[in-house]
Design a protein around this motif. Structure first.
Motif, PDB file in Angstrom:
ATOM      1  N   TYR A 153      -1.916   6.396  -8.298  1.00  0.00           N
ATOM      2  CA  TYR A 153      -2.768   6.459  -7.114  1.00  0.00           C
ATOM      3  C   TYR A 153      -1.968   6.904  -5.907  1.00  0.00           C
ATOM      4  O   TYR A 153      -0.764   6.665  -5.817  1.00  0.00           O
ATOM      5  N   ILE A 154      -2.683   7.591  -5.010  1.00  0.00           N
ATOM      6  CA  ILE A 154      -2.063   8.008  -3.742  1.00  0.00           C
ATOM      7  C   ILE A 154      -2.994   7.609  -2.604  1.00  0.00           C
ATOM      8  O   ILE A 154      -4.214   7.528  -2.786  1.00  0.00           O
ATOM      9  N   PHE A 155      -2.401   7.361  -1.452  1.00  0.00           N
ATOM     10  CA  PHE A 155      -3.198   7.046  -0.268  1.00  0.00           C
ATOM     11  C   PHE A 155      -3.355   8.308   0.575  1.00  0.00           C
ATOM     12  O   PHE A 155      -2.381   8.988   0.881  1.00  0.00           O
ATOM     13  N   GLY A 156      -4.620   8.562   0.939  1.00  0.00           N
ATOM     14  CA  GLY A 156      -4.900   9.746   1.750  1.00  0.00           C
ATOM     15  C   GLY A 156      -5.237   9.396   3.177  1.00  0.00           C
ATOM     16  O   GLY A 156      -5.672  10.268   3.942  1.00  0.00           O
ATOM     17  N   GLY A 157      -5.056   8.131   3.555  1.00  0.00           N
ATOM     18  CA  GLY A 157      -5.330   7.704   4.923  1.00  0.00           C
ATOM     19  C   GLY A 157      -5.634   6.215   4.949  1.00  0.00           C
ATOM     20  O   GLY A 157      -5.799   5.596   3.903  1.00  0.00           O
ATOM     21  N   LYS A 158      -5.691   5.657   6.176  1.00  0.00           N
ATOM     22  CA  LYS A 158      -5.964   4.221   6.291  1.00  0.00           C
ATOM     23  C   LYS A 158      -7.435   3.931   6.022  1.00  0.00           C
ATOM     24  O   LYS A 158      -7.788   3.174   5.125  1.00  0.00           O
TER      25      LYS A 158
ATOM     26  N   THR B 107      -8.078   5.125   0.094  1.00  0.00           N
ATOM     27  CA  THR B 107      -7.685   4.742   1.457  1.00  0.00           C
ATOM     28  C   THR B 107      -7.185   3.298   1.389  1.00  0.00           C
ATOM     29  O   THR B 107      -7.325   2.630   0.348  1.00  0.00           O
ATOM     30  N   GLU B 108      -6.673   2.809   2.522  1.00  0.00           N
ATOM     31  CA  GLU B 108      -6.157   1.442   2.544  1.00  0.00           C
ATOM     32  C   GLU B 108      -7.283   0.410   2.631  1.00  0.00           C
ATOM     33  O   GLU B 108      -7.017  -0.786   2.790  1.00  0.00           O
ATOM     34  N   LYS B 109      -8.553   0.887   2.502  1.00  0.00           N
ATOM     35  CA  LYS B 109      -9.675  -0.062   2.442  1.00  0.00           C
ATOM     36  C   LYS B 109      -9.703  -0.802   1.100  1.00  0.00           C
ATOM     37  O   LYS B 109     -10.380  -1.799   0.960  1.00  0.00           O
ATOM     38  N   VAL B 110      -9.010  -0.290   0.083  1.00  0.00           N
ATOM     39  CA  VAL B 110      -9.080  -0.925  -1.240  1.00  0.00           C
ATOM     40  C   VAL B 110      -8.316  -2.245  -1.239  1.00  0.00           C
ATOM     41  O   VAL B 110      -7.375  -2.430  -0.468  1.00  0.00           O
TER      42      VAL B 110
ATOM     43  N   ASP C 230     -11.779   8.613  -4.297  1.00  0.00           N
ATOM     44  CA  ASP C 230     -12.416   7.302  -4.486  1.00  0.00           C
ATOM     45  C   ASP C 230     -11.952   6.365  -3.363  1.00  0.00           C
ATOM     46  O   ASP C 230     -11.191   5.422  -3.615  1.00  0.00           O
ATOM     47  N   PRO C 231     -12.415   6.602  -2.116  1.00  0.00           N
ATOM     48  CA  PRO C 231     -11.798   5.929  -0.958  1.00  0.00           C
ATOM     49  C   PRO C 231     -11.884   4.407  -0.992  1.00  0.00           C
ATOM     50  O   PRO C 231     -11.000   3.731  -0.452  1.00  0.00           O
ATOM     51  N   SER C 232     -12.917   3.862  -1.620  1.00  0.00           N
ATOM     52  CA  SER C 232     -13.060   2.401  -1.640  1.00  0.00           C
ATOM     53  C   SER C 232     -12.719   1.789  -2.990  1.00  0.00           C
ATOM     54  O   SER C 232     -12.948   0.598  -3.207  1.00  0.00           O
ATOM     55  N   GLY C 233     -12.219   2.596  -3.924  1.00  0.00           N
ATOM     56  CA  GLY C 233     -11.812   2.058  -5.221  1.00  0.00           C
ATOM     57  C   GLY C 233     -12.975   1.549  -6.054  1.00  0.00           C
ATOM     58  O   GLY C 233     -12.982   0.405  -6.501  1.00  0.00           O
ATOM     59  N   LYS C 234     -13.951   2.428  -6.297  1.00  0.00           N
ATOM     60  CA  LYS C 234     -15.134   1.999  -7.072  1.00  0.00           C
ATOM     61  C   LYS C 234     -15.038   2.372  -8.556  1.00  0.00           C
ATOM     62  O   LYS C 234     -15.831   1.895  -9.345  1.00  0.00           O
ATOM     63  N   CYS C 235     -14.108   3.246  -8.919  1.00  0.00           N
ATOM     64  CA  CYS C 235     -13.953   3.595 -10.337  1.00  0.00           C
ATOM     65  C   CYS C 235     -12.983   2.613 -10.976  1.00  0.00           C
ATOM     66  O   CYS C 235     -11.904   2.372 -10.439  1.00  0.00           O
TER      67      CYS C 235
ATOM     68  N   TYR D 168       0.842  -1.198   0.000  1.00  0.00           N
ATOM     69  CA  TYR D 168       0.000   0.000   0.000  1.00  0.00           C
ATOM     70  C   TYR D 168       0.879   1.251   0.000  1.00  0.00           C
ATOM     71  O   TYR D 168       1.026   1.922   0.996  1.00  0.00           O
ATOM     72  N   GLU D 169       1.482   1.492  -1.157  1.00  0.00           N
ATOM     73  CA  GLU D 169       2.342   2.671  -1.320  1.00  0.00           C
ATOM     74  C   GLU D 169       1.875   3.458  -2.537  1.00  0.00           C
ATOM     75  O   GLU D 169       1.363   2.864  -3.490  1.00  0.00           O
ATOM     76  N   ASP D 170       2.101   4.768  -2.510  1.00  0.00           N
ATOM     77  CA  ASP D 170       1.691   5.610  -3.634  1.00  0.00           C
ATOM     78  C   ASP D 170       2.360   5.131  -4.923  1.00  0.00           C
ATOM     79  O   ASP D 170       3.510   4.670  -4.908  1.00  0.00           O
ATOM     80  N   PHE D 171       1.640   5.251  -6.027  1.00  0.00           N
ATOM     81  CA  PHE D 171       2.164   4.842  -7.337  1.00  0.00           C
ATOM     82  C   PHE D 171       2.035   6.018  -8.302  1.00  0.00           C
ATOM     83  O   PHE D 171       0.931   6.499  -8.552  1.00  0.00           O
TER      84      PHE D 171
END
Ligand SMILES: NC(=O)c1ccc[n+]([C@@H]2O[C@H](COP(=O)([O-])OP(=O)(O)OC[C@H]3O[C@@H](n4cnc5c(N)ncnc54)[C@H](OP(=O)(O)O)[C@@H]3O)[C@@H](O)[C@H]2O)c1
Length: 234
Positions: free
Chosen positions: A129-134, A111-114, A89-94, A72-75
């Protein structure tokens, strides 16, 4: 603090009662009222919420395997455009067929929920993609990463109401650009320009100062406001 985040301008087309879905407004050319004014606001990127981006992302079924071994690192994909299209898109729906929307290169804010399978899908399509929180997004951190990793100096937030409301509530909007349509919508429960919070708590409303007002398309107003920073609604 501001210098480490992009300058943020929220741009919206709203009815006189603040609603933003144009389904019953009856204009034949409704896209131009938003787009032609947006084009006059120079920005390195536009940002929208997941609901709005699903109007532009893939309509195909993409199979997302749950087994990929990706951390879970930014890409940051290779840069192929000067401008970006960012989605919260916190849950990765797109899902994506390519890494572009029109001429803009896509950046997913997660978020890390994906699932790792979703991250693999994004990598396969070369979508950054970037992570904006857990679990929850830290929007200040998101803005810092957009500036630090992609060089975004000016960001236009283009809705919808929930994404605008969350940036407003976090005190991260510098300017608001409203195209006021000569129409009363009246649909109870339909999203408005800023959807920040249910009910009245301790939060104070955000006040603006007018920068400019222009009459456009005969009966529309284009109002540009500066946020009064020491009175930001939190
Ligand atoms: N008139 C205009 O100028 C204009 C402009 C843009 C859009 N629109 C219209 O607005 C409508 C959509 O607006 P909307 O308010 O329903 O949706 P939206 O703001 O486009 O998307 C909301 C979604 O984004 C995610 N999100 C936003 N802020 C978040 C935060 N702080 N933390 C975590 N997740 C966050 C959530 O996704 P999850 O649900 O996946 O958690 C949330 O449900 C559409 O009909 C669109 O056509 C109008």
């Amino acid at each position: 603090m501001d210098s480490i985040k992009p300058y943020v301008i929220c741009h919206m087309l709203g009815s006189v009662d603040g609603r933003i879905k144009q389904d019953i407004w009856g204009f034949t050319d409704h896209h131009k009222y938003f787009e032609e004014t947006a084009e006059k606001i120079p920005a390195d990127a536009w940002l929208v919420g997941r609901v709005t981006m699903q109007e532009f992302s893939s309509k195909q079924q993409h199979s997302i395997a749950a087994t990929a071994n990706i951390s879970y690192e930014d890409f940051v994909a290779e840069k192929v455009s000067e401008t970006f299209a960012v989605v919260i898109d916190p849950s990765g729906k797109c899902t994506w067929d390519s890494n572009m929307v029109s001429t803009e290169q896509v950046i997913e804010v997660l978020t890390e929920k994906v699932s790792t399978g979703y991250l693999e899908h994004l990598r396969n399509k070369n979508v950054s993609y970037i992570f904006g929180g857990k679990e929850e997004l830290d929007l200040q951190l998101v803005l810092q990463k957009l500036k630090g990793l992609f060089g975004i100096e000016t960001l236009r937030i283009d809705g919808g109401g929930h994404v605008n409301g969350s940036f407003l509530k976090a005190g991260l909007i510098d300017e608001f650009s409203l195209v006021l349509a000569p129409v009363a919508d009246g649909t109870i429960g339909s999203p408005t320009v800023f959807e920040a919070e249910e009910g009245y708590g301790d939060r104070k409303a955000t006040q603006f100062k007018i920068k400019s007002v222009e009459r456009i398309y005969d009966d529309f107003l284009w109002i540009r406001y500066q946020v009064i920073k020491d009175n930001v609604g939190r």
